[in-house]
Motif scaffolding. Structure first.
Motif, PDB file in Angstrom:
ATOM      1  N   HIS A  24       0.818  -1.215   0.000  1.00 61.44           N
ATOM      2  CA  HIS A  24       0.000   0.000   0.000  1.00 61.44           C
ATOM      3  C   HIS A  24       0.856   1.273   0.000  1.00 61.44           C
ATOM      4  O   HIS A  24       0.393   2.327  -0.419  1.00 61.44           O
ATOM      5  CB  HIS A  24      -0.947  -0.018   1.204  1.00 61.44           C
ATOM      6  N   ASP A 114      -3.942   2.212  -2.965  1.00 58.24           N
ATOM      7  CA  ASP A 114      -4.634   0.919  -3.062  1.00 58.24           C
ATOM      8  C   ASP A 114      -4.925   0.601  -4.523  1.00 58.24           C
ATOM      9  O   ASP A 114      -5.812   1.202  -5.135  1.00 58.24           O
ATOM     10  CB  ASP A 114      -5.933   0.987  -2.258  1.00 58.24           C
ATOM     11  N   GLN A 116      -6.120  -2.387  -6.669  1.00 58.51           N
ATOM     12  CA  GLN A 116      -6.754  -3.685  -6.444  1.00 58.51           C
ATOM     13  C   GLN A 116      -7.198  -4.358  -7.742  1.00 58.51           C
ATOM     14  O   GLN A 116      -7.730  -3.706  -8.641  1.00 58.51           O
ATOM     15  CB  GLN A 116      -7.986  -3.526  -5.567  1.00 58.51           C
TER      16      GLN A 116
END
Length: 207
Positions: A24, A114, A116
């Protein structure tokens, strides 16, 4: 010790394993599991089950996906099923999930980045709010948001809606668009469209 995540390049090729905090920090691509619980009220109105996050978590006090979590290094998408058990107390077979495909999600909060690769599913469940054994350490409460009212809210037709809730200050809570985690791709609106199509009987559903 921080969890270890598998990390990927922009083409989703596996390139290594890294600590969660460093993933992160550096904005590495990693995998997560998202499951949106959907159902119908007694009168037939379809809804999304949502959770409200605790104030000490990332995205404090925001309304979020029914159940979600990271996949640790070496895990497969099937391992994400544990999130339904841990967060909502739902024992579910993987075959009972309705796959919606993969979504790419990107967000940044200060130095928290982040990136993802989200494996997204529906799970149809009509239990009452009182029947959920949700994880109170992370979840302040649960909310049932009617899909038709959610469309009104996110289209701008109304500024707020009242929704049944448990664990919060009242049996119904007032929700505005600002109560939700922001996304660059209108993620929740896409989920609403797919839920509407599902309840209309469509089978080919892709995020």
């Amino acid at each position: 010790m921080s969890e270890l995540f598998d990390i990927y390049d922009e083409a989703l090729n596996h390139i290594g394993v890294k600590r969660r905090d460093l993933v992160h920090r550096d904005g590495n691509w990693h995998q997560v599991f998202h499951c949106w619980v959907i159902g119908r009220e007694a009168n037939g109105n379809p809804y999304l089950l949502l959770q409200k996050r605790r104030d000490y978590l990332d995205y404090p006090n925001k309304i979020d996906i029914s159940a979600a979590g990271h996949l640790a290094a070496g895990e497969t998408v099937r391992d994400g099923l544990r999130e339904l058990e841990e967060e909502l107390g739902l024992g579910v077979a993987f075959e009972d999930l309705i796959p919606l495909g993969r979504r790419v999600g990107i967000s940044r909060i200060d130095n928290f980045v982040d990136c993802q690769i989200c494996h997204v599913f529906f799970y149809e469940c009509d239990r009452s709010l009182e029947e959920y054994n949700y994880r109170r350490e992370e979840i302040a409460g649960l909310i049932k948001l009617r899909i038709d009212e959610a469309f009104q809210l996110f289209s701008g037709a109304v500024d707020s809606v009242a929704a049944p809730a448990i664990g919060l200050d009242a049996a119904h809570v007032t929700i505005t668009r600002d109560d939700f985690i922001k996304s660059t791709d209108n993620y929740l609106m896409k989920i609403l469209v797919l839920a509407q199509r599902f309840f209309a009987g469509e089978k080919e559903l892709w995020i």
